[in-house]
Scaffold this active site. Structure first.
Site, short mmCIF file in Angstrom:
data_model
loop_
_atom_site.label_atom_id
_atom_site.label_comp_id
_atom_site.label_asym_id
_atom_site.label_seq_id
_atom_site.Cartn_x
_atom_site.Cartn_y
_atom_site.Cartn_z
N HIS A 2 0.87 -1.17 0.00
CA HIS A 2 0.00 0.00 0.00
C HIS A 2 0.91 1.21 0.00
O HIS A 2 1.99 1.19 0.54
CB HIS A 2 -0.89 0.02 1.24
CG HIS A 2 -1.72 -1.21 1.38
ND1 HIS A 2 -2.87 -1.41 0.66
CD2 HIS A 2 -1.56 -2.32 2.14
CE1 HIS A 2 -3.39 -2.58 0.97
NE2 HIS A 2 -2.61 -3.15 1.87
N ALA A 45 2.96 -5.62 12.35
CA ALA A 45 2.49 -4.24 12.34
C ALA A 45 2.82 -3.55 13.66
O ALA A 45 2.76 -4.15 14.74
CB ALA A 45 0.99 -4.22 12.11
#
Length: 182
Positions: free
Chosen positions: A87, A151
């Protein structure tokens, strides 16, 4: 050429969309294309005046890509084949970083310098490494092959191959590798 291998990986992840569609829609691929061309100029043996002019133009294009996508990949970074940016946005890679083949990174990732004196430096990332959203990897460390950096993790110490790292500071939670992520 590494750019061709990047396109192949993007095609695989997109369900085999056309090269034109990928070029029009994938901001990570825009940044990689500018990086690969700029890096080729940087590594070339062109005459110095020609090389300096081309690198000056490359810097302008890289800054433009950074402004519109939020992805900063300097031409001097060493990135292996089949690199994938999942992304776009807020991706910062220090100019001295080395990244291996078949690595995937997500938005918000920083791979940068940390430390003082002789402990100051940048990471070396192995092959088949997955780096999750908003992860930070900093300092003169080595991330082994097949690792997963979860993450929001902060990694400032070297990590052995196949490790899965989670948290702040990053801790190894298992050795299941990145095989299901890459």
């Amino acid at each position: 050429m590494s750019l061709k291998s990047d396109f192949i990986k993007y095609k695989k992840y997109s369900g085999n969309k056309s090269t034109l569609v990928l070029l029009l829609t994938q901001q990570g691929l825009w940044a990689l294309t500018v990086y690969r061309i700029s890096n080729k100029i940087f590594k070339s043996s062109l005459l110095k005046p020609i090389k300096l002019v081309l690198l000056g133009l490359a810097i302008i294009y890289q800054k433009w890509i950074e402004i519109i996508t939020g992805i900063s990949i300097p031409y001097s970074v060493s990135i292996g084949k089949r690199f994938y940016i999942g992304h776009f946005g807020n991706i910062i890679i220090n100019s001295n970083v080395k990244i291996g083949d078949d690595c995937n990174i997500s938005q918000g990732v920083t791979i940068g310098v940390s430390g003082r004196g002789d402990k100051r430096g940048v990471p070396t990332i192995g092959n088949n490494v997955y780096i999750g959203v908003n992860a930070v990897i900093a300092g003169p460390i080595i991330i082994g092959d097949n690792c997963v950096i979860a993450a929001n993790s902060l990694v400032t110490k070297s990590i052995a191959r196949n490790a899965v790292v989670v948290g702040v500071p990053g801790k190894i939670v298992n050795y299941n590798s990145s095989k299901d992520y890459i």
